[in-house]
Write a protein that holds these residues in place. Structure first.
Motif, PDB file in Angstrom:
ATOM      1  N   TRP A  71      -1.044  29.541 -66.690  1.00  0.00           N
ATOM      2  CA  TRP A  71      -0.418  30.211 -65.578  1.00  0.00           C
ATOM      3  C   TRP A  71       0.627  31.247 -66.218  1.00  0.00           C
ATOM      4  O   TRP A  71       0.683  32.523 -65.713  1.00  0.00           O
ATOM      5  N   ASN A  72       1.573  30.927 -66.959  1.00  0.00           N
ATOM      6  CA  ASN A  72       2.719  31.526 -67.545  1.00  0.00           C
ATOM      7  C   ASN A  72       2.336  32.737 -68.307  1.00  0.00           C
ATOM      8  O   ASN A  72       3.207  33.600 -68.128  1.00  0.00           O
TER       9      ASN A  72
ATOM     10  N   SER B 293      -0.032  34.601 -67.421  1.00  0.00           N
ATOM     11  CA  SER B 293      -0.957  35.509 -66.719  1.00  0.00           C
ATOM     12  C   SER B 293      -0.039  36.683 -65.940  1.00  0.00           C
ATOM     13  O   SER B 293       1.363  36.661 -66.090  1.00  0.00           O
TER      14      SER B 293
ATOM     15  N   ALA C 159       5.958  27.699 -59.071  1.00  0.00           N
ATOM     16  CA  ALA C 159       4.349  27.488 -59.029  1.00  0.00           C
ATOM     17  C   ALA C 159       3.973  26.052 -59.249  1.00  0.00           C
ATOM     18  O   ALA C 159       4.524  25.400 -60.056  1.00  0.00           O
TER      19      ALA C 159
ATOM     20  N   PHE D 292       6.697  34.855 -59.071  1.00  0.00           N
ATOM     21  CA  PHE D 292       6.655  33.662 -58.317  1.00  0.00           C
ATOM     22  C   PHE D 292       7.953  33.018 -58.854  1.00  0.00           C
ATOM     23  O   PHE D 292       8.105  32.723 -60.177  1.00  0.00           O
TER      24      PHE D 292
ATOM     25  N   LEU E  77      -7.828  33.698 -64.291  1.00  0.00           N
ATOM     26  CA  LEU E  77      -6.380  34.289 -63.605  1.00  0.00           C
ATOM     27  C   LEU E  77      -6.176  35.830 -63.814  1.00  0.00           C
ATOM     28  O   LEU E  77      -5.045  36.437 -63.214  1.00  0.00           O
TER      29      LEU E  77
ATOM     30  N   ALA F 222       2.414  35.367 -62.829  1.00  0.00           N
ATOM     31  CA  ALA F 222       3.388  34.298 -63.041  1.00  0.00           C
ATOM     32  C   ALA F 222       4.822  34.875 -62.574  1.00  0.00           C
ATOM     33  O   ALA F 222       5.573  34.369 -62.072  1.00  0.00           O
ATOM     34  N   SER F 223       4.872  36.073 -63.041  1.00  0.00           N
ATOM     35  CA  SER F 223       6.361  36.698 -63.247  1.00  0.00           C
ATOM     36  C   SER F 223       6.669  37.130 -61.562  1.00  0.00           C
ATOM     37  O   SER F 223       8.080  37.099 -61.326  1.00  0.00           O
TER      38      SER F 223
ATOM     39  N   LEU G 248      -3.892  30.339 -54.496  1.00  0.00           N
ATOM     40  CA  LEU G 248      -4.282  31.197 -55.814  1.00  0.00           C
ATOM     41  C   LEU G 248      -5.620  31.432 -55.622  1.00  0.00           C
ATOM     42  O   LEU G 248      -5.983  32.714 -55.455  1.00  0.00           O
TER      43      LEU G 248
ATOM     44  N   CYS H 133      -0.973  42.729 -57.637  1.00  0.00           N
ATOM     45  CA  CYS H 133       0.073  42.776 -58.189  1.00  0.00           C
ATOM     46  C   CYS H 133       1.252  43.894 -57.631  1.00  0.00           C
ATOM     47  O   CYS H 133       2.189  43.525 -57.255  1.00  0.00           O
TER      48      CYS H 133
END
Length: 224
Positions: free
Chosen positions: A121-122, A124, A133, A130, A87, A127-128, A4, A94
């Motif tokens: 994280w969720n 950010s 995590a 991955f 984050l 997150a989508s 990260l 992206c």
């Protein structure tokens, strides 16, 4: 499998750290020097699972700084806001992650992180992308502990020999990934070489200028 900080988002620098110290100093009602010392001496505790939540992190800092317990909520609020800011990433990152997903690759994140980061994280933008995590603060170890790499591989259900690990090298992560049977690839530290990193060791293996170069490298057959 991707790192990260220093890879997907910029690693912190001295200026950002100083700004965070000022905010926390104000929230706790103590001297900046007190906060700076407490943060400097608590890196492992903040990342190794000793503190499992943002609230626990705030309470720990309050205690270490000798501040009143009444300041825990305000410290936790500062940590939440700073985590969301840290984050944030470039749109180019992206796009690279989206390209990797379109190519059929499965993505996992492995990060040495404090609980405020894990909790943010969720929400950010990252997150989508991955499937998995994993954060050190919730697993009781920091890189290059073999258990961290192994847990991500188990959750993905992927053999280490079929996995590329990509990171900037902090936490001796590249050698750790290699010992776990993965194929490590270093990227230049995001934000510049002056950015803060812990436990970095020399690396003479494969490297790329940035994570944005990863889709082309893999499409070209690197390490496959």
């Amino acid at each position: 499998m991707l790192d990260l900080f220093g890879t997907l988002v910029a690693a912190p620098d001295i200026t950002e750290r100083a700004a965070a110290v000022i905010e926390l100093s104000f929230a706790l009602g103590v001297a900046r020097e007190t906060v700076d010392v407490a943060l400097s001496r608590s890196w492992r505790v903040r990342h190794d699972g000793t503190l499992r939540s943002g609230a626990a992190l705030a309470a720990y800092l309050v205690e270490r700084c000798g501040a009143s317990a009444d300041h825990v909520a305000s410290a936790a609020s500062v940590f939440r806001r700073l985590a969301a800011t840290r984050l944030g990433t470039d749109e180019s990152v992206c796009r690279a992650l989206a390209e990797l997903r379109r190519s059929g690759l499965r993505l996992a994140l492995l990060s040495d992180a404090s609980p405020d980061i894990a909790e943010a994280w969720n929400a950010s933008d990252l997150a989508s992308y991955f499937e998995v995590a994993l954060f050190s603060c919730w697993k009781g170890a920091v890189k290059p502990a073999p258990s961290l790499f192994d847990r991500v591989l188990v959750r993905l259900g992927v053999a280490p020999g079929n996995t590329v690990y990509c990171g900037d090298g902090g936490g001796d992560e590249l050698a750790g990934a290699q010992r776990s049977g993965m194929r490590p690839l270093r990227v230049t530290r995001r934000g510049g070489s002056h950015r803060l990193a812990f436990g970095e060791t020399p690396w003479s293996g494969g490297s790329l200028p940035a994570v944005e170069s990863l889709p082309a490298a893999l499409a070209g057959g690197w390490a496959l």
